[in-house]
Scaffold this active site. Structure first.
Site, PDB file in Angstrom:
ATOM      1  CE1 TYR A 241      -2.243  -4.849   9.364  1.00  0.00           C
ATOM      2  CE2 TYR A 241      -2.275  -2.650   8.448  1.00  0.00           C
ATOM      3  CZ  TYR A 241      -2.556  -3.991   8.337  1.00  0.00           C
ATOM      4  OH  TYR A 241      -3.135  -4.480   7.202  1.00  0.00           O
TER       5      TYR A 241
ATOM      6  CG  ASN B  27      -7.967  -4.376   1.093  1.00  0.00           C
ATOM      7  OD1 ASN B  27      -7.254  -3.384   1.287  1.00  0.00           O
ATOM      8  ND2 ASN B  27      -7.495  -5.609   1.129  1.00  0.00           N
TER       9      ASN B  27
ATOM     10  CG  HIS C 281      -1.940  -1.092   1.241  1.00  0.00           C
ATOM     11  ND1 HIS C 281      -3.212  -0.984   0.738  1.00  0.00           N
ATOM     12  CD2 HIS C 281      -1.841  -2.359   1.703  1.00  0.00           C
ATOM     13  CE1 HIS C 281      -3.861  -2.124   0.904  1.00  0.00           C
ATOM     14  NE2 HIS C 281      -3.038  -2.992   1.481  1.00  0.00           N
TER      15      HIS C 281
HETATM   16 FE1  HDD Z   1      -2.439  -4.855   5.537  1.00  0.00          FE
HETATM   17  C1  HDD Z   1      -1.013  -1.826   5.180  1.00  0.00           C
HETATM   18  C2  HDD Z   1      -5.424  -3.599   4.350  1.00  0.00           C
HETATM   19  C3  HDD Z   1      -3.794  -8.020   5.527  1.00  0.00           C
HETATM   20  C4  HDD Z   1       0.293  -5.993   7.066  1.00  0.00           C
HETATM   21  N1  HDD Z   1      -3.086  -3.063   4.874  1.00  0.00           N
HETATM   22  C5  HDD Z   1      -2.334  -1.921   4.827  1.00  0.00           C
HETATM   23  C6  HDD Z   1      -3.133  -0.845   4.329  1.00  0.00           C
HETATM   24  C7  HDD Z   1      -4.380  -1.349   4.091  1.00  0.00           C
HETATM   25  C8  HDD Z   1      -4.350  -2.741   4.440  1.00  0.00           C
HETATM   26  C9  HDD Z   1      -5.569  -0.590   3.562  1.00  0.00           C
HETATM   27  C10 HDD Z   1      -2.647   0.567   4.086  1.00  0.00           C
HETATM   28  C11 HDD Z   1      -2.910   1.464   5.258  1.00  0.00           C
HETATM   29  C12 HDD Z   1      -2.449   2.867   4.923  1.00  0.00           C
HETATM   30  O1  HDD Z   1      -3.060   3.470   4.032  1.00  0.00           O
HETATM   31  O2  HDD Z   1      -1.494   3.301   5.545  1.00  0.00           O
HETATM   32  N2  HDD Z   1      -4.223  -5.657   4.967  1.00  0.00           N
HETATM   33  C13 HDD Z   1      -5.337  -4.963   4.608  1.00  0.00           C
HETATM   34  C14 HDD Z   1      -6.467  -5.863   4.528  1.00  0.00           C
HETATM   35  C15 HDD Z   1      -6.014  -7.100   4.844  1.00  0.00           C
HETATM   36  C16 HDD Z   1      -4.602  -6.970   5.132  1.00  0.00           C
HETATM   37  C17 HDD Z   1      -7.884  -5.440   4.189  1.00  0.00           C
HETATM   38  C18 HDD Z   1      -6.757  -8.396   4.936  1.00  0.00           C
HETATM   39  C19 HDD Z   1      -7.999  -8.487   5.189  1.00  0.00           C
HETATM   40  N3  HDD Z   1      -1.842  -6.677   6.150  1.00  0.00           N
HETATM   41  C20 HDD Z   1      -2.557  -7.844   6.097  1.00  0.00           C
HETATM   42  C21 HDD Z   1      -1.821  -8.898   6.776  1.00  0.00           C
HETATM   43  C22 HDD Z   1      -0.666  -8.323   7.229  1.00  0.00           C
HETATM   44  C23 HDD Z   1      -0.694  -6.930   6.819  1.00  0.00           C
HETATM   45  C24 HDD Z   1      -2.288 -10.326   6.940  1.00  0.00           C
HETATM   46  C25 HDD Z   1       0.474  -8.904   7.988  1.00  0.00           C
HETATM   47  C26 HDD Z   1       0.437  -9.975   8.696  1.00  0.00           C
HETATM   48  N4  HDD Z   1      -0.637  -4.070   5.956  1.00  0.00           N
HETATM   49  C27 HDD Z   1       0.335  -4.717   6.641  1.00  0.00           C
HETATM   50  C28 HDD Z   1       1.532  -3.848   6.938  1.00  0.00           C
HETATM   51  C29 HDD Z   1       1.085  -2.466   6.368  1.00  0.00           C
HETATM   52  C30 HDD Z   1      -0.270  -2.788   5.774  1.00  0.00           C
HETATM   53  C31 HDD Z   1       2.818  -4.392   6.453  1.00  0.00           C
HETATM   54  C32 HDD Z   1       2.047  -1.752   5.429  1.00  0.00           C
HETATM   55  C33 HDD Z   1       2.078  -0.335   5.880  1.00  0.00           C
HETATM   56  C34 HDD Z   1       1.349  -0.303   7.115  1.00  0.00           C
HETATM   57  O3  HDD Z   1       0.879  -1.550   7.416  1.00  0.00           O
HETATM   58  O4  HDD Z   1       1.155   0.666   7.812  1.00  0.00           O
HETATM   59  O5  HDD Z   1       1.785  -3.806   8.281  1.00  0.00           O
END
Ligand code: HDD
Length: 702
Positions: free
Chosen positions: A372, A158, A85
């Site tokens: 997160y 999402n 993202h």
């Molecule tokens: Fe995630 C970012 C949505 C599964 C780990 N995720 C991130 C963002 C969104 C989502 C919208 C961007 C937030 C922003 O604008 O800063 N992610 C989802 C959805 C998931 C999902 C709807 C499943 C239903 N995500 C998911 C899993 C993991 C992560 C299973 C780790 C185990 N996601 C992250 C992250 C991020 C992230 C690596 C990257 C940047 C951040 O968190 O702040 O931690």
């Protein structure tokens, strides 16, 4: 402020050392309302054009603290982009609750009708880097931070209600597979490559999600025109401690719209910032995007009776089975002041929940709750990221967490531990008991094991339901998308393995994809369940099925040639405004066109920079020459041709020659989405047609 007067000296180029550049006369000095330029330490800067040097052509001096500080800061301007993202855009707004939900939750956001809570929303693509294009075929992030009275609530969702995987342990694998391949560094922002489909084809649980991803959901027209979903099952908890399960849905007031794939590909070249520009411009124009928040609330009995596990994030609960109850309206009404400070530094975390909201045992959600918090440290560099204004709660914050890098708060008090026996400021805050966040009580039993529950085993039935719920046009798009994406895989075995999975979804789907790939139909892959169910179609899953008849918030591209009828142009302008849509005037040159009455109509765009993919519908108004002059421009011919082949509604006023030049004169015959514009009534009819869906049955194929 004392400035040192220097004697002008001649440089080797003949310029005086005090000469600053071509815009000198425009370059103001401090004084009046213009603030003084200072160092970060506040020292006024006399000269920001020249570094301090020994002799006119001599070396730069270490003593130049202003230069040192400026370059030092510049060298450290970048922070790591989000691992997923990375590319996103956001805005501020407000959420207003329709009616009290106190029977369900004690969350203050839902405490009373009309209750307003500030929000910040960030939309994003998933796979691409920060500098990638907006219209990648991809899932869109829809993350909302509610600054509630009792702490931030982050609904990090999402635009698709299901996910690729069931357990967070597979998330790094999923992301590694979709990102650029590490031995070559491409492709950027795309799932159309071997490693993604290798992974997806080996992970049948992702099949349902890939159907959504191959649908037009993954190429939305605008952030303002897409749904959002919390995906997981969460819990509401009321003041008495009673809990219910809940799924969250955002529905755009403007209705849902997507572009077609060929359009998406071209938009990425014509305007890689298409989505962020759209959000920015609409808010700046006062046309505030809105989404209704809806909830599907259910109890254990419903959960037990539902044919899938409500903890499985690859499944949804059909709206026909459990209707979505609207509970409030979100309005985005303020663009950011600084993109980095707000959009880049905003830190969303699924574990940010206020009293009244709690988690379910969805294994994906449980894993997210670890991830997160962790990522913010490597992105933002300090445990004190919660103090950055966009992240800071709007309610009082008091705790015994102290110090750390970039501590901004001069926290008062003597005791930084508890229990303590000090009172007042010295003693610090105290826990609140039952009125705080109390996790839902739940009896847990079972052996400690690495296991995937049997209740998560059916990977195909809901994928099949999604497929049969789509209109034929949507099905065509899904097939074409699979063919395109798998066609980009160099390894045939990967293509075949994916088609083998699709055979478990629908034979017709698999056969059509195989045909598109010129692949012999492989055997179906073994399914984990004995029976893949034929569930009834859910019309709510189709975008076209629930298309809203409106042109509000969308954009007309009007090409105007010299000699065009001024009254007709005005009538179109008025009709577009009345429809609460927007419009850009496009002429051969950006200076504009000279109309029949001799007036000059300035253009917003020159035709070469404004292909029709940037507009929802188009119109051409030529002059007495029937647009012949316009027709000489290749860009104008492409404009019309693309609009036609993207099924768009087209308005034509004195444009016969232009249409002929574009080779469309025979093709448009009998096409009820190509309308002649000659008087006010016809303009109305044109706008009414624009409000309807595209001309999907135009006989041009997918
Ligand atoms: Fe995630 C970012 C949505 C599964 C780990 N995720 C991130 C963002 C969104 C989502 C919208 C961007 C937030 C922003 O604008 O800063 N992610 C989802 C959805 C998931 C999902 C709807 C499943 C239903 N995500 C998911 C899993 C993991 C992560 C299973 C780790 C185990 N996601 C992250 C992250 C991020 C992230 C690596 C990257 C940047 C951040 O968190 O702040 O931690």
């Amino acid at each position: 402020m004392a400035t040192q007067k220097k004697t002008p000296k001649q440089s080797p180029t003949g310029q005086s050392a005090e000469v600053r550049g071509a815009g000198d006369e425009l370059h103001q000095r401090a004084g009046g309302d213009v603030p003084a330029l200072t160092t970060a330490q506040g020292a006024p800067i006399a000269d920001d054009q020249n570094s301090l040097r020994a002799g006119d052509r001599g070396p730069t001096l270490l003593e130049d603290f202003a230069l040192r500080e400026k370059i030092f800061h510049f060298d450290h301007e970048r922070i790591p982009e989000r691992i997923v993202h990375a590319r996103g855009y956001g805005a501020h707004g407000v959420f207003e609750c329709y009616e009290p939900l106190t029977d369900l939750t004690k969350a203050s956001v839902f405490a009373e009708a009309g209750k307003q809570t500030e929000v910040f929303v960030r939309f994003s693509t998933v796979a691409g880097n920060l500098g990638s294009f907006d219209l990648a075929r991809d899932v869109r992030g829809f993350a909302t931070k509610f600054y509630t009275d009792e702490g931030n609530w982050d609904l990090v969702g999402n635009n698709i209600p299901v996910f690729f995987i069931q357990d967070a342990v597979k998330f790094p694998d999923l992301v590694h597979s979709v990102k650029e391949e590490p031995d070559r560094g491409f492709p950027q922002a795309q799932s159309a490559h071997d490693t993604f489909w290798d992974f997806a084809s080996l992970m049948p649980e992702s099949t349902h999600m890939t159907l959504w991803q191959m649908s037009d959901r993954a190429i939305p027209r605008s952030f303002r025109m897409m749904q959002g979903f919390g995906v997981h099952t969460f819990r509401f908890v009321n003041a008495a401690g009673k809990s219910s399960f809940v799924k969250f849905h955002w529905t755009p007031v403007l209705g849902m719209q997507s572009v077609v794939w060929n359009e998406a590909v071209k938009i990425n070249g014509a305007d890689p910032d298409f989505h962020r520009r759209d959000l920015f411009e609409s808010i700046e124009a006062g046309s505030f995007p809105q989404w209704e928040l809806g909830v599907q609330v259910f109890d254990d009995a419903f959960a037990d009776s539902f044919e899938f596990d409500i903890l499985d994030p690859t499944k949804l609960i059909p709206e026909e089975l459990l209707p979505v109850r609207p509970v409030g309206l979100m309005t985005l009404n303020r663009t950011v002041t600084n993109v980095f400070a707000e959009i880049e530094q905003v830190a969303f975390m699924t574990q940010n929940v206020p009293p009244g909201i709690d988690f379910s045992n969805d294994p994906l959600l449980q894993g997210r709750n670890f991830s997160y918090l962790d990522t913010q440290l490597s992105r933002l560099g300090s445990t004190n990221f919660t103090q950055i204004p966009v992240n800071a709660p709007r309610c009082p914050v008091a705790h015994f967490q102290r110090d750390g890098h970039m501590q901004m708060s001069t926290q008062p008090g003597r005791a930084t531990y508890e229990p303590n026996s000090f009172t007042g400021v010295d003693g610090g805050p105290r826990e609140v008991g039952e009125s705080g966040h109390v996790p839902v009580e739940e009896e847990l039993t079972g052996a400690k094991r690495r296991i995937r529950s049997e209740s998560f085993a059916d990977h195909y039935s809901q994928a099949r339901q999604f497929w049969i719920s789509q209109t034929p046009v949507e099905q065509d798009h899904i097939v074409a998308a699979y063919v395109f994406e798998l066609g980009k895989c160099q390894i045939e075995a990967i293509r075949a393995r994916m088609v083998a999975n699709l055979r478990n979804v629908d034979e017709q789907l698999a056969t059509r994809v195989a045909e598109g790939l010129a692949l012999d139909l492989p055997d179906a892959s073994p399914a984990k369940v004995a029976t893949i169910m034929d569930i009834e179609a859910s019309p709510a899953l189709s975008l076209l099925g629930r298309a809203k008849e409106t042109f509000e918030g969308r954009k007309l591209g009007l090409v105007v040639g010299d000699g065009a009828d001024a009254a007709l142009v005005k009538a179109v302008q008025k009709a577009v405004k009345d429809a609460k849509a927007s419009m850009e005037i496009i002429a051969v040159a950006v200076g504009g066109a000279t109309l029949a009455d001799g007036s000059k109509l300035p253009a917003d765009q020159a035709i070469a920079g404004a292909p029709s993919v940037l507009y929802d519908a188009v119109a051409v108004i030529g002059g007495e020459d029937g647009g012949a002059a316009l027709g000489k421009e290749p860009a104008a011919r492409n404009f019309l041709n693309d609009a036609f082949h993207h099924y768009k509604v087209i308005g034509l006023g004195s444009a016969d020659a232009m249409v002929k030049a574009a080779g469309l004169d025979q093709k448009i015959e009998g096409d009820d989405a190509v309308l002649q514009l000659d008087k006010a009534a016809s303009v109305q009819a044109f706008l009414q047609r624009c409000a309807k869906p595209r001309k999907w049955d135009r006989p041009i194929g997918v």
